[in-house]
Write a protein that holds these residues in place. Structure first.
Motif, PDB file in Angstrom:
ATOM      1  N   ARG A  30     -11.934   0.476  -7.977  1.00 45.36           N
ATOM      2  CA  ARG A  30     -11.801  -0.618  -7.024  1.00 45.36           C
ATOM      3  C   ARG A  30     -13.190  -0.955  -6.486  1.00 45.36           C
ATOM      4  O   ARG A  30     -14.101  -0.129  -6.520  1.00 45.36           O
ATOM      5  CB  ARG A  30     -10.841  -0.242  -5.898  1.00 45.36           C
ATOM      6  CG  ARG A  30     -11.295   0.910  -5.063  1.00 45.36           C
ATOM      7  CD  ARG A  30     -10.208   1.336  -4.066  1.00 45.36           C
ATOM      8  NE  ARG A  30     -10.597   2.562  -3.415  1.00 45.36           N
ATOM      9  CZ  ARG A  30     -11.330   2.623  -2.303  1.00 45.36           C
ATOM     10  NH1 ARG A  30     -11.713   1.527  -1.705  1.00 45.36           N
ATOM     11  NH2 ARG A  30     -11.666   3.788  -1.792  1.00 45.36           N
ATOM     12  N   SER A  31     -13.350  -2.152  -5.977  1.00 47.85           N
ATOM     13  CA  SER A  31     -14.624  -2.576  -5.394  1.00 47.85           C
ATOM     14  C   SER A  31     -14.773  -1.974  -4.000  1.00 47.85           C
ATOM     15  O   SER A  31     -13.774  -1.696  -3.329  1.00 47.85           O
ATOM     16  CB  SER A  31     -14.666  -4.103  -5.275  1.00 47.85           C
ATOM     17  OG  SER A  31     -14.546  -4.687  -6.544  1.00 47.85           O
ATOM     18  N   PRO A  32     -15.994  -1.795  -3.543  1.00 48.12           N
ATOM     19  CA  PRO A  32     -16.205  -1.293  -2.186  1.00 48.12           C
ATOM     20  C   PRO A  32     -15.487  -2.209  -1.182  1.00 48.12           C
ATOM     21  O   PRO A  32     -15.522  -3.424  -1.304  1.00 48.12           O
ATOM     22  CB  PRO A  32     -17.721  -1.353  -1.999  1.00 48.12           C
ATOM     23  CG  PRO A  32     -18.282  -1.341  -3.376  1.00 48.12           C
ATOM     24  CD  PRO A  32     -17.268  -2.034  -4.224  1.00 48.12           C
ATOM     25  N   GLY A  33     -14.831  -1.606  -0.222  1.00 45.73           N
ATOM     26  CA  GLY A  33     -14.113  -2.374   0.785  1.00 45.73           C
ATOM     27  C   GLY A  33     -12.702  -2.760   0.393  1.00 45.73           C
ATOM     28  O   GLY A  33     -11.903  -3.171   1.229  1.00 45.73           O
ATOM     29  N   GLU A  34     -12.377  -2.660  -0.885  1.00 49.44           N
ATOM     30  CA  GLU A  34     -11.022  -2.954  -1.355  1.00 49.44           C
ATOM     31  C   GLU A  34     -10.095  -1.820  -0.917  1.00 49.44           C
ATOM     32  O   GLU A  34     -10.488  -0.647  -0.968  1.00 49.44           O
ATOM     33  CB  GLU A  34     -11.027  -3.006  -2.888  1.00 49.44           C
ATOM     34  CG  GLU A  34     -10.307  -4.180  -3.486  1.00 49.44           C
ATOM     35  CD  GLU A  34     -10.380  -4.129  -5.015  1.00 49.44           C
ATOM     36  OE1 GLU A  34      -9.343  -3.840  -5.631  1.00 49.44           O
ATOM     37  OE2 GLU A  34     -11.472  -4.362  -5.568  1.00 49.44           O
ATOM     38  N   PRO A  35      -8.867  -2.119  -0.492  1.00 45.38           N
ATOM     39  CA  PRO A  35      -7.976  -1.025  -0.091  1.00 45.38           C
ATOM     40  C   PRO A  35      -7.581  -0.161  -1.291  1.00 45.38           C
ATOM     41  O   PRO A  35      -7.565  -0.630  -2.429  1.00 45.38           O
ATOM     42  CB  PRO A  35      -6.754  -1.750   0.478  1.00 45.38           C
ATOM     43  CG  PRO A  35      -6.817  -3.132  -0.063  1.00 45.38           C
ATOM     44  CD  PRO A  35      -8.259  -3.426  -0.369  1.00 45.38           C
ATOM     45  N   ARG A  36      -7.262   1.079  -1.009  1.00 49.51           N
ATOM     46  CA  ARG A  36      -6.789   1.974  -2.067  1.00 49.51           C
ATOM     47  C   ARG A  36      -5.461   1.436  -2.595  1.00 49.51           C
ATOM     48  O   ARG A  36      -4.569   1.151  -1.826  1.00 49.51           O
ATOM     49  CB  ARG A  36      -6.617   3.386  -1.545  1.00 49.51           C
ATOM     50  CG  ARG A  36      -7.923   4.016  -1.161  1.00 49.51           C
ATOM     51  CD  ARG A  36      -7.746   5.510  -0.879  1.00 49.51           C
ATOM     52  NE  ARG A  36      -9.006   6.082  -0.455  1.00 49.51           N
ATOM     53  CZ  ARG A  36      -9.980   6.457  -1.268  1.00 49.51           C
ATOM     54  NH1 ARG A  36      -9.838   6.318  -2.561  1.00 49.51           N
ATOM     55  NH2 ARG A  36     -11.100   6.957  -0.799  1.00 49.51           N
TER      56      ARG A  36
END
Length: 181
Positions: free
Chosen positions: A67-73
């Motif tokens: 996932r991209s940084p800041g994207e929720p798990r």
């Protein structure tokens, strides 16, 4: 089937392999044992799956990239992981600590995080005869990884799908983690 916190969560890691298209058998068996299920595919493994069918069966997208940084798990942490089918390449990279894709990243961290892992290799006998493979299995066992019993098929013959026991992953994990009945 989205997140069901009342059920244990099984993360299935699928590698590029001739039997990968049958991962629905493991998903069904896990659901019958009251597991919530998600699938991570290796980048090459994605091409061996019917993504629509797997996503419909699990109720969640197949993951294959970080996932991209800041994207929720996208999912909650796994209670257990089944690597099925596990390819020659993934077994060797994992044992060597190579984390060059999401699937390997998850696998490299799991033992140290106390997450039980069962691996069901699917490979031919020429690959299984390679010294690196035997050493990799031993290293994984030392890490507490549970190894399935599949006997490799002949090279260039394919096959063995009829002997591949998807449910063995759940049998191996059962003593490590009990799911509610």
């Amino acid at each position: 089937m989205s997140d069901q916190p009342d059920k244990p969560f099984l993360q299935i890691v699928v590698c590029a392999s001739g039997v990968a298209a049958d991962v629905g058998k493991l998903i069904t068996a896990a659901h019958e044992r009251h597991w919530d299920v998600g699938v991570i595919a290796t980048p090459q493994g994605l091409g061996f799956l019917d993504a629509e069918a797997v996503e419909a069966q699990t109720g969640r997208p197949i993951r294959s990239a970080w996932r991209s940084p800041g994207e929720p798990r996208p999912t909650r942490p796994a209670d257990a992981i089944a690597v099925a089918p596990a390819s020659f390449n993934t077994v060797n990279k994992w044992a060597a600590g190579i984390s060059d894709n999401l699937a390997l990243g998850v696998l490299c961290e799991a033992p140290a995080m106390g997450i039980p892992v069962a691996v069901l290799p699917y490979l031919n006998s020429a690959q299984a005869a390679h010294p690196a493979y035997r050493q990799s299995l031993e290293r994984l066992r030392e890490m507490g990884v549970l190894i399935g019993s599949y006997e490799p098929h002949r090279p260039k013959a394919g096959g063995g799908a009829d002997r591949y026991r998807w449910e063995e992953a759940l049998e191996l994990l059962a003593p490590k983690l009990s799911a509610p009945a």
